[in-house]
Design a protein around this motif. Structure first.
Motif, PDB file in Angstrom:
ATOM      1  N   GLY A  88       0.833  -1.307   0.060  1.00 29.92           N
ATOM      2  CA  GLY A  88       0.252   0.076   0.109  1.00 29.92           C
ATOM      3  C   GLY A  88       0.836   1.159  -0.026  1.00 29.92           C
ATOM      4  O   GLY A  88       0.511   2.371  -0.639  1.00 29.92           O
ATOM      5  N   GLU A 156      -8.247   9.643   2.349  1.00 31.70           N
ATOM      6  CA  GLU A 156      -8.901   8.397   2.693  1.00 31.70           C
ATOM      7  C   GLU A 156     -10.386   8.143   2.724  1.00 31.70           C
ATOM      8  O   GLU A 156     -10.870   9.048   3.426  1.00 31.70           O
ATOM      9  CB  GLU A 156      -7.904   7.843   3.890  1.00 31.70           C
ATOM     10  CG  GLU A 156      -6.656   7.528   3.865  1.00 31.70           C
ATOM     11  CD  GLU A 156      -6.190   7.186   4.907  1.00 31.70           C
ATOM     12  OE1 GLU A 156      -6.638   6.345   5.847  1.00 31.70           O
ATOM     13  OE2 GLU A 156      -4.900   7.399   5.295  1.00 31.70           O
ATOM     14  N   ASP A 185      -7.620   6.909  -1.137  1.00 32.87           N
ATOM     15  CA  ASP A 185      -7.201   5.499  -0.507  1.00 32.87           C
ATOM     16  C   ASP A 185      -8.502   4.927   0.064  1.00 32.87           C
ATOM     17  O   ASP A 185      -9.001   5.308   1.105  1.00 32.87           O
ATOM     18  CB  ASP A 185      -6.126   6.028   0.547  1.00 32.87           C
ATOM     19  CG  ASP A 185      -5.648   4.718   1.101  1.00 32.87           C
ATOM     20  OD1 ASP A 185      -6.208   3.588   1.220  1.00 32.87           O
ATOM     21  OD2 ASP A 185      -4.394   4.733   1.937  1.00 32.87           O
ATOM     22  N   THR A 187      -8.537   1.806   1.373  1.00 39.89           N
ATOM     23  CA  THR A 187      -8.295   0.503   1.933  1.00 39.89           C
ATOM     24  C   THR A 187      -9.327  -0.104   2.996  1.00 39.89           C
ATOM     25  O   THR A 187      -9.455  -1.023   3.211  1.00 39.89           O
ATOM     26  CB  THR A 187      -6.967   0.873   2.750  1.00 39.89           C
ATOM     27  OG1 THR A 187      -6.071   1.146   1.734  1.00 39.89           O
ATOM     28  CG2 THR A 187      -6.643  -0.348   3.459  1.00 39.89           C
ATOM     29  N   LYS A 209      -4.855  -5.466   3.424  1.00 35.12           N
ATOM     30  CA  LYS A 209      -6.022  -5.557   4.373  1.00 35.12           C
ATOM     31  C   LYS A 209      -7.111  -6.457   4.177  1.00 35.12           C
ATOM     32  O   LYS A 209      -7.134  -7.514   4.007  1.00 35.12           O
ATOM     33  CB  LYS A 209      -6.266  -3.934   4.725  1.00 35.12           C
ATOM     34  CG  LYS A 209      -5.292  -2.995   4.726  1.00 35.12           C
ATOM     35  CD  LYS A 209      -4.374  -3.413   6.231  1.00 35.12           C
ATOM     36  CE  LYS A 209      -3.128  -2.785   6.562  1.00 35.12           C
ATOM     37  NZ  LYS A 209      -2.452  -2.097   5.432  1.00 35.12           N
ATOM     38  N   GLY A 219       0.607  -6.074  -0.020  1.00 36.62           N
ATOM     39  CA  GLY A 219       0.289  -5.564  -1.589  1.00 36.62           C
ATOM     40  C   GLY A 219      -0.317  -4.445  -1.496  1.00 36.62           C
ATOM     41  O   GLY A 219      -1.061  -3.943  -0.671  1.00 36.62           O
TER      42      GLY A 219
HETATM   43  N1  PLP Z   1      -3.268   2.999   3.451  1.00 35.05           N
HETATM   44  C1  PLP Z   1      -3.849   2.698   4.761  1.00 35.05           C
HETATM   45  C2  PLP Z   1      -5.268   3.384   4.813  1.00 35.05           C
HETATM   46  C3  PLP Z   1      -3.264   1.851   5.438  1.00 35.05           C
HETATM   47  O1  PLP Z   1      -4.109   1.555   6.698  1.00 35.05           O
HETATM   48  C4  PLP Z   1      -2.027   1.325   5.391  1.00 35.05           C
HETATM   49  C5  PLP Z   1      -1.432   0.193   6.409  1.00 35.05           C
HETATM   50  O2  PLP Z   1      -1.931   0.130   7.299  1.00 35.05           O
HETATM   51  C6  PLP Z   1      -1.540   1.604   4.126  1.00 35.05           C
HETATM   52  C7  PLP Z   1      -1.923   2.599   3.437  1.00 35.05           C
HETATM   53  C8  PLP Z   1      -0.014   1.119   3.869  1.00 35.05           C
HETATM   54  O3  PLP Z   1      -0.373  -0.325   3.285  1.00 35.05           O
HETATM   55  P1  PLP Z   1       0.890  -1.422   3.524  1.00 35.05           P
HETATM   56  O4  PLP Z   1       0.996  -1.734   4.884  1.00 35.05           O
HETATM   57  O5  PLP Z   1       0.161  -2.589   2.435  1.00 35.05           O
HETATM   58  O6  PLP Z   1       2.097  -0.860   2.635  1.00 35.05           O
END
Ligand code: PLP
Length: 433
Positions: A88, A156, A185, A187, A209, A219
């Protein structure tokens, strides 16, 4: 790309072009654990390298296993192309580097993952890229910070620890008028939020995640909506419209639509320039693992969200807790954002501020038995962490405060176990504080 299905339950299993392996007929996606690919002829090789035709060259830049994941994720997010990367963090870095050079700036939401803040405040700064922070409680803040060197907006969907849902549509609209893409983002919200439908130009995920879902593989992915108008103000986006000397002076904004028939200069540039040069490729084995996760994501995310609501209700009854932070436990503005942008679930991240501050926060975590004490979120298992002493510990006091972390804050990522077992574990631990 074949976007024939619209429901996430089906896309997770059938999205994209893969049906079976054409040689061996295997239904599970094969792991193409190869670095290189045999060219048909010297002419074929030259055409691939010259971008006159697309095909496999070298796994640092593309891989058939990873390609299946890329197609499925793009379909899931309603984009038209995507690029997997090694984490990420790599995805966050790439989206900025793809549009910015030294001397440029980006406007980011104040509500961000701690690792992203570190990246923005230190590594990007050392590359001469300035990050300006806008409070998302008023989308106009993004406009106020812009100048002619601003290349993108970054936020985000459901940022922890604040868990304030971002006003995607309003900020995307401001950006579109200025030829500034909004990068989201997503995620914490796969399936329950589709940022592209609300105007985001580019979406990224840490695949580590919910999408992977089982805490096995790191990844990241970048998804291109294919609908951002890069031509609106060409001087705003020099990396898209100025000749790229690393490719014999190609102009990506012209060449890629001509070559592919699609408005995807962003994602192609990220692949053939950044992945070529920086090499943050996802391993095919990790792509395979994440594909397995994607197959059941729609079921898991429902269970995560259903459990989180029950847990939130329970935590609100505890006299050891000062405050329960959740996507819908917010002021009117952010509550409305949660309603508008989260569909079919309100997320599965919960923050609690314990009355006893730092000592209580640590004790609470140390006494949990079912919850794992880990830095991750979005695993099938329930997870807990104390950000002030871990994920956010490298931030200075001011940045920590801005990000919403206090000494007594504990972040919970609610898993897919039975709700009673999750609640019983929290209860026994709270009883010991
Ligand atoms: N973006 C968010 C919202 C995250 O919570 C995280 C990791 O916790 C990341 C990016 C970074 O991802 P990675 O751990 O796969 O590098």
């Amino acid at each position: 790309m074949n976007n024939k299905y619209k429901y996430p339950e089906t896309i997770g299993l059938h999205g994209g072009n893969f049906r079976k392996d054409d040689v061996q007929t295997s239904v599970a996606v094969p792991i193409h654990q190869t670095s290189s690919y045999q060219f048909n002829s010297t002419e074929h090789a030259a055409n691939l390298f010259g971008l006159k035709e697309f095909g496999n060259i070298y796994t640092r830049i593309m891989n058939p296993t990873t390609n299946v994941l890329e197609e499925r994720i793009a379909a899931l997010e309603g984009g038209i192309a995507s690029l997997c990367v090694s984490s990420g963090q790599a995805a966050s870095t790439f989206v900025v580097q793809n549009l910015c050079s030294s001397g440029d700036n980006i406007i980011a939401s104040t509500d961000l993952y701690g690792g992203t803040i570190n990246l923005f405040n230190n590594t990007l700064k050392s590359m001469g890229i300035e990050v300006r922070y806008a409070d998302p409680s008023d989308p106009e803040n993004f406009k106020k910070l812009c100048d002619n060197k601003t290349r993108l907006f970054y936020a985000e969907t459901l940022p922890n620890p604040s868990l304030r849902v971002f006003p995607i549509k309003n900020v995307a609209e401001i950006g579109k008028k200025l030829c500034i893409p909004l990068i989201i983002d997503n995620t914490a919200c796969p399936i329950i939020c589709k940022p592209i439908e609300h105007g985001a130009a580019i979406v990224i995920h840490s695949l580590t995640k919910y999408i992977g879902g089982h805490g096995t593989s790191i990844g990241g992915v970048i998804i291109d909506s294919g609908n951002f108008n890069w031509s609106k103000n060409k001087s705003r986006q020099p990396n898209i419209w100025e000749p790229d000397q690393s490719y014999h002076g190609v102009i990506w904004g012209e060449a890629i639509p001509q070559l592919t028939g699609a408005n995807i200069p962003f994602i192609i540039r990220a692949r053939v320039v950044l992945l070529r040069d920086l090499g943050s490729a996802l391993s095919p084995f990790n792509a395979f693992q994440i594909i397995q996760g994607l197959e059941t994501l729609s079921l898991r995310i429902q269970q995560h969200c259903k459990n989180a609501l029950k847990v939130k209700d329970f935590l609100e009854t505890s006299n050891k807790i000062e405050k329960v932070i959740f996507s819908t436990n917010q002021n009117k503005y952010f509550k409305q954002n949660a309603k508008e942008y989260l569909k079919g679930g309100e997320g599965a991240l919960i923050g609690v501020e314990l009355k006893g501050g730092l000592v209580a926060g640590k004790r609470f975590i140390d006494n949990l038995k079912l919850f794992y004490h880990v830095a991750n979120i979005g695993d099938a298992r329930s997870l807990a962490i104390h950000p002030a002493s871990t994920t956010h510990s490298q931030l200075n006091n001011e940045d920590m405060k801005k990000s919403g972390v206090t000494d007594g804050y504990v972040r919970l990522s609610i898993g897919i176990e039975h709700e009673n077992d999750i609640i019983n574990d929290l209860k026994q631990s709270l009883d010991k504080i």
